[in-house]
Design a protein around this motif. Sequence first.
Motif, PDB file in Angstrom:
ATOM      1  N   VAL A   1      -1.102  -2.294  -4.470  1.00  0.00           N
ATOM      2  CA  VAL A   1      -0.281  -1.130  -4.850  1.00  0.00           C
ATOM      3  C   VAL A   1      -1.172  -0.069  -5.510  1.00  0.00           C
ATOM      4  CG1 VAL A   1       1.609  -0.330  -6.333  1.00  0.00           C
ATOM      5  CG2 VAL A   1       1.832  -2.496  -5.098  1.00  0.00           C
TER       6      VAL A   1
ATOM      7  N   GLY B   1      -3.346   1.635  -2.925  1.00  0.00           N
ATOM      8  CA  GLY B   1      -2.605   2.634  -2.152  1.00  0.00           C
ATOM      9  C   GLY B   1      -2.492   3.944  -2.925  1.00  0.00           C
TER      10      GLY B   1
ATOM     11  N   VAL C   1       0.850  -1.195   0.000  1.00  0.00           N
ATOM     12  CA  VAL C   1       0.000   0.000   0.000  1.00  0.00           C
ATOM     13  C   VAL C   1       0.887   1.247   0.000  1.00  0.00           C
ATOM     14  CG1 VAL C   1      -1.687   1.325   1.320  1.00  0.00           C
ATOM     15  CG2 VAL C   1      -1.811  -1.165   1.303  1.00  0.00           C
ATOM     16  N   LEU C   2       1.886   1.229   0.880  1.00  0.00           N
ATOM     17  CA  LEU C   2       2.749   2.388   1.053  1.00  0.00           C
ATOM     18  C   LEU C   2       3.579   2.643  -0.202  1.00  0.00           C
ATOM     19  CD1 LEU C   2       3.769   1.667   4.734  1.00  0.00           C
ATOM     20  CD2 LEU C   2       2.324   3.548   3.933  1.00  0.00           C
ATOM     21  N   PHE C   3       3.974   1.565  -0.862  1.00  0.00           N
ATOM     22  CA  PHE C   3       4.688   1.707  -2.132  1.00  0.00           C
ATOM     23  C   PHE C   3       3.780   2.420  -3.143  1.00  0.00           C
ATOM     24  CE2 PHE C   3       5.769  -0.250  -6.326  1.00  0.00           C
ATOM     25  CZ  PHE C   3       6.900   0.525  -6.552  1.00  0.00           C
ATOM     26  N   GLY C   4       2.519   1.969  -3.233  1.00  0.00           N
ATOM     27  CA  GLY C   4       1.572   2.589  -4.156  1.00  0.00           C
ATOM     28  C   GLY C   4       1.308   4.051  -3.810  1.00  0.00           C
ATOM     29  N   ALA C   5       1.334   4.348  -2.499  1.00  0.00           N
ATOM     30  CA  ALA C   5       1.055   5.721  -2.064  1.00  0.00           C
ATOM     31  C   ALA C   5       2.294   6.613  -2.225  1.00  0.00           C
ATOM     32  CB  ALA C   5       0.575   5.722  -0.611  1.00  0.00           C
TER      33      ALA C   5
END
Lengths: 137, 185
Positions: free
Chosen positions: B71, B74, A105-109
């Motif tokens: 991903v 996010g 998630v953090l990578f995507g954000a």
Amino acid sequence: MKSIIYVLIGVIFGIVLFKSEAASWFRIYEMFQFGSFHMYGIIGSAVALGILTIKVIKRRKVKSIFGEEIKITPKNEGFKQYIFGGIIFGLGWALAGACPGPMFVLFGAGFMPILIVILASILGTYVYGLLKDKLPH
Amino acid sequence: MNFIYEPWPWYISGPMITFIMFLLLIVGKRFGMSSNLRTICTICGAGKTSKFFQFDWKSQRWNLLVIFGIVIGGYIALNFLSNDTSVKLNPSVVSKLNAMGFADAGNNYMPAQLFENHAFRDYKSLLLLIIGGFLVGFGARYAGGCTSGHAISGLSNLQKPSLIAVIGFFTGGLIMVHLIFPLIF
């Protein structure tokens, strides 16, 4: 077609992890300081509802949408592997502030240093694979 | 619809996580994220050095698609579903964090000293991220699962091994935050 379903499930999960702030390093720290009910509420309500869900699936013998029986194979009995592995995981969870879902998630954000955490976690998994037979299980 | 842009409360988020577990069960799969790390090792050729990585990784392709989706999720959540991403922490936790040197506690989603790009040039931050990630990967595989596999699915299935693992997760987390953080921050 099936591929799209898996990606979509991931998209929803990613959004939930971000918006719930379960992917926030600060929230994990606050949880281990017992500073807020928030994380306990998330995990507690997910598990309470999860117990009901799995009871219903088992009782009604619910089939998957592809017609297969839903079988949940229990983990092997044991103690050492779960307690030692669990403690090691917990140390890392609090330090990196992210577990294997939120990392992505953090990578995507766009929090790019999380890439270091992801690569290191892959390395950690690899080293476990090398040492597996020498560790108490 | 403004509530979408606010942080989601636990009583929405928790049931949504159960719903994700349910969706995966209903398509014939299992909820567990850390097994992807093992799959990635296998794709990178780890099977040459350890039997633990010798399996048909294509059988796990679905789970890699799930993390690909995560991903994207996010990205969407930060860019399209949030007005303000600062995490409103308990004020007493904020003052503890401030005293430890985390000046942005309460005003940020992630601590800048660890998760903004300048962390790449800071040896201490790099070292902490590497150690943290390594322990997560090693520990998850040793315990046979992580937060999703043990804490959510395992406890939902009333499995004793998962309860032991979750007790371990919290023991480790408490040791890190209460005993080790005072030494490193």
